[in-house]
Write a protein that holds these residues in place. Structure first.
Motif, mmCIF file in Angstrom:
data_model
loop_
_atom_site.group_PDB
_atom_site.id
_atom_site.type_symbol
_atom_site.label_atom_id
_atom_site.label_comp_id
_atom_site.label_asym_id
_atom_site.label_seq_id
_atom_site.Cartn_x
_atom_site.Cartn_y
_atom_site.Cartn_z
ATOM 1 N N LYS A 20 -37.677 -26.684 -44.940
ATOM 2 C CA LYS A 20 -36.987 -26.529 -43.656
ATOM 3 C C LYS A 20 -35.988 -27.652 -43.417
ATOM 4 N N GLN A 21 -36.335 -28.875 -43.763
ATOM 5 C CA GLN A 21 -35.450 -30.042 -43.777
ATOM 6 C C GLN A 21 -35.068 -30.598 -42.412
ATOM 7 N N PHE A 22 -35.073 -29.767 -41.376
ATOM 8 C CA PHE A 22 -34.669 -30.219 -40.040
ATOM 9 C C PHE A 22 -35.291 -29.294 -39.007
ATOM 10 N N THR A 23 -35.726 -29.884 -37.891
ATOM 11 C CA THR A 23 -36.237 -29.052 -36.800
ATOM 12 C C THR A 23 -36.106 -29.792 -35.481
ATOM 13 N N ILE A 24 -36.068 -29.033 -34.408
ATOM 14 C CA ILE A 24 -36.111 -29.585 -33.058
ATOM 15 C C ILE A 24 -37.506 -29.339 -32.506
ATOM 16 N N VAL A 25 -38.176 -30.402 -32.050
ATOM 17 C CA VAL A 25 -39.534 -30.259 -31.516
ATOM 18 C C VAL A 25 -39.560 -30.291 -29.993
ATOM 19 N N ASP A 26 -38.442 -30.675 -29.373
ATOM 20 C CA ASP A 26 -38.393 -30.697 -27.910
ATOM 21 C C ASP A 26 -36.944 -30.619 -27.460
ATOM 22 N N GLY A 27 -36.710 -29.952 -26.334
ATOM 23 C CA GLY A 27 -35.355 -29.839 -25.798
ATOM 24 C C GLY A 27 -34.600 -28.658 -26.381
ATOM 25 N N PRO A 28 -33.316 -28.513 -26.022
ATOM 26 C CA PRO A 28 -32.493 -27.416 -26.553
ATOM 27 C C PRO A 28 -32.520 -27.391 -28.076
ATOM 28 N N CYS A 118 -31.392 -33.515 -23.597
ATOM 29 C CA CYS A 118 -31.932 -34.383 -24.642
ATOM 30 C C CYS A 118 -32.873 -33.582 -25.520
ATOM 31 N N SER A 119 -32.644 -33.643 -26.823
ATOM 32 C CA SER A 119 -33.518 -32.978 -27.785
ATOM 33 C C SER A 119 -34.161 -34.019 -28.691
ATOM 34 N N VAL A 120 -35.334 -33.692 -29.198
ATOM 35 C CA VAL A 120 -36.041 -34.541 -30.158
ATOM 36 C C VAL A 120 -36.074 -33.797 -31.484
ATOM 37 N N GLY A 121 -35.525 -34.422 -32.524
ATOM 38 C CA GLY A 121 -35.422 -33.752 -33.813
ATOM 39 C C GLY A 121 -36.059 -34.532 -34.948
ATOM 40 N N LEU A 122 -36.439 -33.801 -35.999
ATOM 41 C CA LEU A 122 -37.017 -34.396 -37.204
ATOM 42 C C LEU A 122 -36.235 -33.910 -38.414
ATOM 43 N N THR A 123 -36.075 -34.771 -39.393
ATOM 44 C CA THR A 123 -35.404 -34.392 -40.630
ATOM 45 C C THR A 123 -36.022 -35.135 -41.797
ATOM 46 N N ILE A 124 -35.810 -34.609 -43.005
ATOM 47 C CA ILE A 124 -36.308 -35.298 -44.195
ATOM 48 C C ILE A 124 -35.262 -36.252 -44.764
ATOM 49 N N PHE A 125 -34.038 -36.176 -44.240
ATOM 50 C CA PHE A 125 -32.947 -36.944 -44.842
ATOM 51 C C PHE A 125 -32.886 -38.367 -44.305
ATOM 52 N N GLY A 126 -32.569 -39.297 -45.196
ATOM 53 C CA GLY A 126 -32.457 -40.692 -44.818
ATOM 54 C C GLY A 126 -31.025 -41.173 -44.704
ATOM 55 N N LYS A 127 -30.098 -40.553 -45.448
ATOM 56 C CA LYS A 127 -28.702 -40.986 -45.452
ATOM 57 C C LYS A 127 -27.930 -40.313 -44.318
ATOM 58 N N LYS A 133 -24.618 -33.540 -42.069
ATOM 59 C CA LYS A 133 -24.391 -32.184 -42.558
ATOM 60 C C LYS A 133 -25.384 -31.200 -41.963
ATOM 61 N N ILE A 134 -26.649 -31.595 -41.937
ATOM 62 C CA ILE A 134 -27.653 -30.642 -41.458
ATOM 63 C C ILE A 134 -27.633 -30.525 -39.934
ATOM 64 N N ILE A 135 -27.253 -31.593 -39.238
ATOM 65 C CA ILE A 135 -27.110 -31.511 -37.780
ATOM 66 C C ILE A 135 -26.005 -30.527 -37.427
ATOM 67 N N ARG A 136 -24.903 -30.609 -38.148
ATOM 68 C CA ARG A 136 -23.792 -29.701 -37.868
ATOM 69 C C ARG A 136 -24.111 -28.265 -38.292
#
Length: 292
Positions: A20-28, A118-127, A133-136
């Motif tokens: 999945k690489q990216f997700t929003i856990v709270d907010g829009p 305000c959203s709270v997001g998680l990702t696996i990427f460090g750079k 890229k994944i946010i966009r």
């Protein structure tokens, strides 16, 4: 969303994070605009161990700065945590607790700033390049993104040693076309001399950094046109030296076997919002001294 819902969302993401690489856990869950000039996204990417007044002040100062520059634009905030290299067993705050505290901080922000999402997001990427890229792709396709970082992070981002054999100018060329950075002045914790004159000199060096870029001091490694994309704002002196490590030291005592006392709580009050302190005390099994 409740803190428990944030935790449930994190648990689901943890099971499929590699795909999945990216997700929003709270907010829009996604921000969309037909006109890319209508909206701004402030991204605070941190370890949030724990979320503190330094984080809050960085968002507050940045929000005020960009709201003044672009009064007609909608401003959104994304609290982002990279989970790939996180140590889930880290004390005092295990990884799931950090996510819950991020959701608490998100609630504080939306309550204190009118019309701020305000959203709270998680990702696996460090750079930053990969995060952007994944946010966009998944969250904010149009508009300006401003990454809120520490001053030391700004200098690391443009440090040539991280891009060998390329240069920052080449490696970050596409990224910098639609991205800005904003940070606050930071007290030098390693300084042996804490005089007002030395502190002022440190702040002046930091505040002058973007001008040095614009003047071509770091060319050809860092193009001078990037100077307009780096904004260094004067911090609130009260929060210019908030230390996550110092906070964790106090928290480790609360989570450990040492007895609680009001001195520890007083130390936390200077560096953490009350809502975060209440959460820490509740999770550590220590009775809160705050009124409800």
């Amino acid at each position: 969303m409740t803190v428990k819902c944030c935790l449930d969302a994190y648990i689901k993401f943890d099971k499929v994070k590699e795909t999945k690489q990216f997700t929003i856990v709270d907010g829009p869950e996604r921000l969309t605009k037909t006109d890319e000039n209508d909206s701004i996204l402030l991204v605070l990417d941190s370890s949030f161990n724990p979320p503190h007044w330094g984080h809050y002040t960085l968002i507050k100062k940045s929000y005020e700065y960009y709201h003044q520059l672009y009064p007609d634009k909608e401003i959104n905030v994304l609290l982002l945590l990279s989970v790939q290299n996180a140590d889930k067993a880290a004390k005092p705050a295990s990884f799931d607790k950090r996510v819950e505290m991020m959701c608490v901080m998100g609630g504080i922000l939306t309550q204190n700033f009118d019309k701020l999402s305000c959203s709270v997001g998680l990702t696996i990427f460090g750079k930053f390049i990969d995060k952007d890229k994944i946010i966009r792709d998944r969250f904010f396709s149009d508009g300006k993104i401003i990454y809120l970082v520490g001053f030391d992070t700004i200098t690391r981002i443009f440090d040539p040693k991280y891009y060998t054999p390329e240069t920052p100018a080449i490696a970050l060329k596409e990224f910098m076309k639609q991205t800005e950075f904003c940070c606050l002045t930071r007290h030098d914790d390693e300084s042996d001399n804490d005089s007002d004159n030395d502190s002022e000199e440190t702040y002046n060096v930091q505040l002058n950094y973007s001008k040095e870029i614009s003047d071509g001091k770091y060319e050809p490694l860092v193009p001078r046109e990037w100077g307009s994309k780096v904004n260094v704002l004067l911090n609130d002196p009260k929060y210019s030296n908030v230390s996550s490590s110092a906070i964790r030291k106090v928290m480790s005592q609360l989570y450990g076997e040492l007895p609680n006392n009001e001195i520890m709580i007083d130390d936390l009050k200077e560096q953490l919002p009350n809502e975060i302190i209440k959460y820490i005390l509740r999770e550590s099994g220590v009775k809160s001294i705050f009124s409800s």
